[in-house]
Design an enzyme around this catalytic site. Structure first.
Site, PDB file in Angstrom:
ATOM      1  CE  LYS A 131       0.724   1.624   3.268  1.00 19.15           C
ATOM      2  NZ  LYS A 131       2.783   2.609   3.976  1.00 19.15           N
ATOM      3  CE1 TYR A 215      -2.218   0.122   8.217  1.00 21.13           C
ATOM      4  CE2 TYR A 215      -0.504   2.666   7.157  1.00 21.13           C
ATOM      5  CZ  TYR A 215      -0.575   0.840   7.813  1.00 21.13           C
ATOM      6  OH  TYR A 215       0.308   0.025   6.927  1.00 21.13           O
TER       7      TYR A 215
END
Ligand code: NDP
Length: 367
Positions: A131, A215
């Site tokens: 990510k 996140y």
């Protein structure tokens, strides 16, 4: 070690046969595990990912790709990777000829994710990518298209989806344990140290939002199971701080979901945060910290009573869990729970967050 060709694996051996291994035929030979090549031997790859192959049932480290010859020597020796399985970026495409490599795991600076993922797919390899998936929606779409064309799988390194407390939080939140969710708060941040690629836009694609705010965003999406329909974002960056010449520091963003849930999220490169809270009509589920490498902590308030929730130690940690998940998807012919589309969905929202902050207005998010 006895090896099985990629064609054998993909072309019909059952999961049991592959995973139980060739031991039955070869006697003492160990199980055939899915082979990973790690691309980019930086902090995350060497400290978190590579050591955790030791805890995997179905995955093993078979190759290394690096621009630093000394690292190839050091980690090659440490993990028993033969010289024939060590690559530079210049000869990366030769992985095509290595049947031991099933998956290429891209752990490079963000703006290099798309290129190496696409080249891996073109070499006929499955792709695991860290990510953020890439630095734009267009790049994410190109990665998905390349893997689809090559007939290879694409998974994004959203490790929290393999972490037991986060999995429980998803189950409780979506199951209405504290009543229907009304509000989520999610905060992620850390003080960025100077002089690193994360603060250099051509390599990072953006600041805290790309790196750590993702996140908060991803949690809001996995805790609701919904896609946000709009976002309102405010950026606060001290341009006099030499760290933030080309990337943002803090972004606060408010996501609206179709069911009426609102998520109030924070991303920061100048303060420490790691947590979320799911607030329902009868209480809340709190995770603080929520997404560290280890040490998650959960408490639940329901009907006026707050109780800590402790899970027994997991047999497999989140790193081994994600590596094994991809391996099982390959063997079983199934789709990863965090496929390329998951990274694309986050990137759509991130682009909308940046637009909202720049234009100082609420921005609709296209599905
Ligand atoms: P590092 O800076 O520690 O490592 C990046 C590595 O990429 C370098 O060591 C280098 O390896 C290689 N590289 C190739 N070209 C460049 C370049 N121009 N500049 C810098 N490095 C280069 O970064 P991280 O390991 O922290 O992050 C890598 C990726 O992993 C990022 O996408 C990040 O978002 C993600 N990440 C994910 C985490 C998670 O929890 N899921 C946690 C931390 C990071 P070499 O010398 O071998 O070529």
């Amino acid at each position: 070690m006895a090896t099985t060709s990629r064609r054998e694996i993909l072309g019909g051996l059952g999961a049991g046969m592959v995973l139980a291994g060739m031991a039955t035929r070869a006697g003492a030979a160990p199980a055939r595990k899915i082979g990973y090549a790690i691309v980019g031997l930086g902090s995350y790859a060497t400290r978190q990912i590579m050591p955790n192959f030791a805890g995997c049932e179905h995955a093993r480290l078979v190759a290394l790709v690096s621009g630093t010859p000394a690292k190839l020597d050091q980690y090659g020796a440490q993990y028993g990777i033969a010289a024939t399985h060590r690559y530079s970026y210049a000869d990366f495409d030769r992985i095509r000829d290595n049947p031991d490599i099933d998956v290429v795991y891209v752990v490079l600076p963000n703006s290099m994710h798309a290129e190496y993922s696409i080249r891996a797919a073109q070499a006929g390899k499955h792709v695991m990518c860290e990510k953020p998936m890439a630095v734009s929606v267009a790049e994410c779409e190109a990665m998905i298209a390349a893997c689809r064309k090559a007939g290879t799988k694409l998974m994004i390194g959203y490790r929290s989806r393999f972490e037991p407390y986060n999995r429980l939080a998803i189950e409780l939140a979506r199951g209405g344990h504290v009543g229907p969710t009304r509000l989520i708060t999610a905060e992620h941040g850390f003080p960025a140290r100077p002089d690193q690629w994360r603060l250099d836009r051509p390599l990072s694609g953006g600041g805290s939002m790309m790196d750590i705010g993702i996140y908060s965003l991803n949690a809001a999406r996995y805790l609701t199971g919904e896609e946000p329909v709009s976002v309102s974002a405010v950026e606060t960056t001290d341009k006099a701080d030499p760290r933030f010449k080309t990337v943002e520091d803090r972004i606060s963003f408010l996501l609206r979901f179709p069911s009426g849930i609102v998520a109030n999220c924070i991303s920061s490169y100048s303060s420490s945060h790691n947590g979320y809270r799911v607030i329902g009509t009868q209480g809340w589920i709190d995770m603080e910290p929520a997404t560290p490498y280890q040490g998650q902590s959960m408490s639940i308030r329901k009907d006026g009573v707050t109780t800590p929730r402790t899970l027994p130690p997991a047999a497999k940690n989140q790193f081994a869990g994600q590596l094994d998940h991809m391996a099982e998807c390959i063997v079983n012919g199934t789709t990863p729970i965090v496929p390329g589309e998951e990274g694309l969905a986050d990137m759509r929202v991130i682009e909308a967050i940046y637009r909202s902050a720049a234009e100082r207005r609420e921005v609709a998010i296209r599905a």
